[in-house]
Motif scaffolding. Structure first.
Motif, PDB file in Angstrom:
ATOM      1  N   PRO A 174     -17.995  -4.652   2.963  1.00 41.72           N
ATOM      2  CA  PRO A 174     -16.839  -4.242   3.773  1.00 41.72           C
ATOM      3  C   PRO A 174     -15.582  -5.084   3.624  1.00 41.72           C
ATOM      4  CG  PRO A 174     -18.397  -5.474   5.108  1.00 41.72           C
ATOM      5  CD  PRO A 174     -19.034  -5.330   3.755  1.00 41.72           C
ATOM      6  N   GLU A 175     -15.648  -6.261   3.033  1.00 42.94           N
ATOM      7  CA  GLU A 175     -14.527  -7.200   3.116  1.00 42.94           C
ATOM      8  C   GLU A 175     -13.218  -6.649   2.528  1.00 42.94           C
ATOM      9  OE1 GLU A 175     -18.197  -9.530   3.699  1.00 42.94           O
ATOM     10  OE2 GLU A 175     -17.549  -8.139   2.131  1.00 42.94           O
ATOM     11  N   PRO A 176     -13.171  -6.209   1.265  1.00 42.44           N
ATOM     12  CA  PRO A 176     -11.873  -5.726   0.738  1.00 42.44           C
ATOM     13  C   PRO A 176     -11.345  -4.516   1.495  1.00 42.44           C
ATOM     14  CG  PRO A 176     -13.422  -6.177  -1.052  1.00 42.44           C
ATOM     15  CD  PRO A 176     -14.208  -6.238   0.214  1.00 42.44           C
ATOM     16  N   GLU A 177     -12.240  -3.594   1.847  1.00 41.13           N
ATOM     17  CA  GLU A 177     -11.815  -2.383   2.551  1.00 41.13           C
ATOM     18  C   GLU A 177     -11.218  -2.700   3.912  1.00 41.13           C
ATOM     19  OE1 GLU A 177     -13.741   1.811   4.194  1.00 41.13           O
ATOM     20  OE2 GLU A 177     -14.909   0.523   2.860  1.00 41.13           O
ATOM     21  N   THR A 178     -11.842  -3.608   4.651  1.00 41.48           N
ATOM     22  CA  THR A 178     -11.327  -3.921   5.985  1.00 41.48           C
ATOM     23  C   THR A 178     -10.022  -4.700   5.923  1.00 41.48           C
ATOM     24  OG1 THR A 178     -12.875  -5.811   6.038  1.00 41.48           O
ATOM     25  CG2 THR A 178     -13.526  -3.809   7.213  1.00 41.48           C
ATOM     26  N   VAL A 179      -9.840  -5.514   4.894  1.00 42.96           N
ATOM     27  CA  VAL A 179      -8.562  -6.206   4.728  1.00 42.96           C
ATOM     28  C   VAL A 179      -7.440  -5.187   4.558  1.00 42.96           C
ATOM     29  CG1 VAL A 179      -7.204  -7.669   3.184  1.00 42.96           C
ATOM     30  CG2 VAL A 179      -9.518  -8.344   3.794  1.00 42.96           C
ATOM     31  N   VAL A 180      -7.676  -4.190   3.717  1.00 43.24           N
ATOM     32  CA  VAL A 180      -6.679  -3.137   3.501  1.00 43.24           C
ATOM     33  C   VAL A 180      -6.411  -2.387   4.802  1.00 43.24           C
ATOM     34  CG1 VAL A 180      -6.228  -0.948   2.331  1.00 43.24           C
ATOM     35  CG2 VAL A 180      -7.181  -2.874   1.051  1.00 43.24           C
ATOM     36  N   SER A 181      -7.454  -2.083   5.550  1.00 44.66           N
ATOM     37  CA  SER A 181      -7.306  -1.365   6.809  1.00 44.66           C
ATOM     38  C   SER A 181      -6.426  -2.135   7.789  1.00 44.66           C
ATOM     39  CB  SER A 181      -8.687  -1.106   7.428  1.00 44.66           C
ATOM     40  OG  SER A 181      -8.579  -0.449   8.661  1.00 44.66           O
ATOM     41  N   VAL A 182      -6.654  -3.440   7.882  1.00 44.04           N
ATOM     42  CA  VAL A 182      -5.855  -4.273   8.792  1.00 44.04           C
ATOM     43  C   VAL A 182      -4.394  -4.321   8.349  1.00 44.04           C
ATOM     44  CG1 VAL A 182      -5.524  -6.631   9.641  1.00 44.04           C
ATOM     45  CG2 VAL A 182      -7.828  -5.667   9.533  1.00 44.04           C
ATOM     46  N   ILE A 183      -4.165  -4.492   7.048  1.00 45.96           N
ATOM     47  CA  ILE A 183      -2.797  -4.548   6.527  1.00 45.96           C
ATOM     48  C   ILE A 183      -2.080  -3.224   6.762  1.00 45.96           C
ATOM     49  CG2 ILE A 183      -1.389  -4.755   4.430  1.00 45.96           C
ATOM     50  CD1 ILE A 183      -3.540  -6.696   3.364  1.00 45.96           C
ATOM     51  N   ARG A 184      -2.778  -2.110   6.506  1.00 45.94           N
ATOM     52  CA  ARG A 184      -2.176  -0.782   6.655  1.00 45.94           C
ATOM     53  C   ARG A 184      -1.794  -0.484   8.101  1.00 45.94           C
ATOM     54  NH1 ARG A 184      -0.387   2.539   2.738  1.00 45.94           N
ATOM     55  NH2 ARG A 184      -1.289   4.354   3.766  1.00 45.94           N
ATOM     56  N   LYS A 185      -2.450  -1.132   9.034  1.00 46.46           N
ATOM     57  CA  LYS A 185      -2.123  -0.934  10.452  1.00 46.46           C
ATOM     58  C   LYS A 185      -0.993  -1.853  10.909  1.00 46.46           C
ATOM     59  CE  LYS A 185      -6.389   1.104  12.201  1.00 46.46           C
ATOM     60  NZ  LYS A 185      -6.798   1.666  10.913  1.00 46.46           N
ATOM     61  N   GLY A 186      -0.390  -2.555   9.957  1.00 43.69           N
ATOM     62  CA  GLY A 186       0.764  -3.387  10.279  1.00 43.69           C
ATOM     63  C   GLY A 186       0.416  -4.729  10.887  1.00 43.69           C
ATOM     64  N   LYS A 187      -0.823  -5.146  10.787  1.00 44.40           N
ATOM     65  CA  LYS A 187      -1.242  -6.437  11.338  1.00 44.40           C
ATOM     66  C   LYS A 187      -1.006  -7.553  10.322  1.00 44.40           C
ATOM     67  CE  LYS A 187      -2.714  -4.130  14.881  1.00 44.40           C
ATOM     68  NZ  LYS A 187      -1.903  -4.115  16.126  1.00 44.40           N
ATOM     69  N   ARG A 188      -0.862  -8.759  10.838  1.00 47.11           N
ATOM     70  CA  ARG A 188      -0.585  -9.920   9.976  1.00 47.11           C
ATOM     71  C   ARG A 188      -1.882 -10.523   9.451  1.00 47.11           C
ATOM     72  NH1 ARG A 188       3.140 -14.500  11.999  1.00 47.11           N
ATOM     73  NH2 ARG A 188       2.811 -15.036   9.795  1.00 47.11           N
ATOM     74  N   VAL A 189      -1.960 -10.624   8.140  1.00 50.27           N
ATOM     75  CA  VAL A 189      -3.112 -11.220   7.465  1.00 50.27           C
ATOM     76  C   VAL A 189      -2.614 -12.362   6.585  1.00 50.27           C
ATOM     77  CG1 VAL A 189      -5.047 -10.845   5.893  1.00 50.27           C
ATOM     78  CG2 VAL A 189      -4.328  -9.008   7.441  1.00 50.27           C
ATOM     79  N   GLU A 190      -3.183 -13.544   6.754  1.00 53.56           N
ATOM     80  CA  GLU A 190      -2.812 -14.697   5.948  1.00 53.56           C
ATOM     81  C   GLU A 190      -4.071 -15.388   5.428  1.00 53.56           C
ATOM     82  OE1 GLU A 190       0.200 -15.238   5.115  1.00 53.56           O
ATOM     83  OE2 GLU A 190       1.280 -14.008   6.595  1.00 53.56           O
TER      84      GLU A 190
END
Length: 228
Positions: A174-190
Motif C-alpha cells: 500500500p505504501e506508494p498508492e497511499t502516498v499518491v492518495s494523500v498528495i492528491r487530496k492536497g495534504k502536505r507530505v514531506e
C-alpha cells in the motif's frame, strides 16, 4: 499529545523483542500496538508471554488490512498521530521523536522516513532500488511531488490521515498508492532522512516471483488513483 506506533506482524517472532526494546529505549513517550496478522509462528505466544500490547486478528488480512486495523485503533482511541514501524527490525525508533517534532512544528500531514536522502544505513538490494526509483519517477510525473522513498513503511500521520486510512486502505503493497492518495487530496507530505537496517530475521513478503506482480499492481493502482 497521544502518539501511537502501529506494528504489523506476520511471522515476526524472531524480531519483535528487539523491536519493542528499541521503541522502549528511544521512543518511550509513544504507545504501541502489535497487529498480529494470524501468524503461523510463535508471534501470538510471544506477545502473551511478554505482555506486549497486541491485537490478534482472527484471519490473515495481509499487510494492508493489518496496518488499517492499527489506524482504526488509533482513530477509535483519539490518537493525535500514528506511525507505522515494521516488526522485522528494519525501522529504528531513534528517528521517531524527530519525525513527530517536524510533523507538529511544520503542520505536515504525513512524514516519510527516507533512507535515500543521506544514503546511510541499509539501502535495500539493487533490484529493489531500481523499482523504488521507478515509483519515484512515476509519482513525480503524476503529482509533481518528488518522493525519494515511496515504498518506505516508516510513515507518520496526523489525525486527518489517521481517519482517512482507517476508512480506506489498500490491501497489497500500500505504501506508494497511499502516498499518491494523500498528495492528491492536497495534504502536505514531506520526507526526513533516516537510517534503516537489514531484516533481523524471517522472510520478506515480496519474493522474487512476486516482484513482477508488485510492479504492475502498484503502478496500475497509482495511475487509477490519479484518474479518480
Amino acid at each position: 499529545m497521544k502518539k501511537l506506533i502501529i506494528i504489523p506482524a506476520y511471522n515476526e517472532g524472531e524480531n519483535l523483542k528487539n523491536t519493542i526494546k528499541n521503541i522502549q529505549t528511544y521512543a518511550p513517550s509513544f504507545d504501541y500496538v502489535i497487529v498480529n496478522d494470524c501468524s503461523k509462528d510463535n508471534t501470538r505466544e510471544l506477545c502473551k508471554t511478554e505482555k506486549f500490547h497486541v491485537i490478534n486478528l482472527p484471519v490473515n488480512l495481509g499487510i494492508g488490512g493489518a496496518v488499517q486495523t492499527g489506524y482504526q485503533y488509533a482513530m477509535e482511541n483519539d490518537y493525535d498521530l500514528a506511525v507505522q514501524v515494521d516488526g522485522d527490525g528494519q525501522h529504528d525508533a531513534r528517528f521517531l521523536n524527530t519525525m513527530a517534532d517536524y510533523l507538529l512544528e511544520n503542520k505536515v500531514n504525513m512524514v516519510i522516513g527516507s533512507r535515500f536522502i543521506e544514503k546511510k544505513g541499509f539501502q535495500s538490494s539493487g533490484i529493489r532500488r531500481l523499482g523504488i526509483r521507478f515509483f519515484t519517477g512515476l509519482i513525480r510525473c503524476l503529482t509533481g511531488k518528488k518522493i525519494t522513498d515511496p515504498t518506505s513503511g516508516l510513515r507518520m500521520a496526523d489525525s486527518e490521515i489517521i481517519k482517512m486510512f482507517a476508512q480506506n486502505y489498500p490491501k497489497d503493497y500500500p505504501e506508494p498508492e497511499t502516498v499518491v492518495s494523500v498528495i492528491r487530496k492536497g495534504k502536505r507530505v514531506e520526507e526526513l532522512p533516516v537510517e534503516m537496517h537489514e531484516r533481523q530475521g524471517g522472510v520478506s513478503s515480496i519474493s522474487p516471483k512476486k516482484s513482477i506482480y508488485y510492479m504492475i499492481k502498484v503502478s496500475l493502482a497509482i495511475i487509477i488513483e490519479c484518474l479518480r
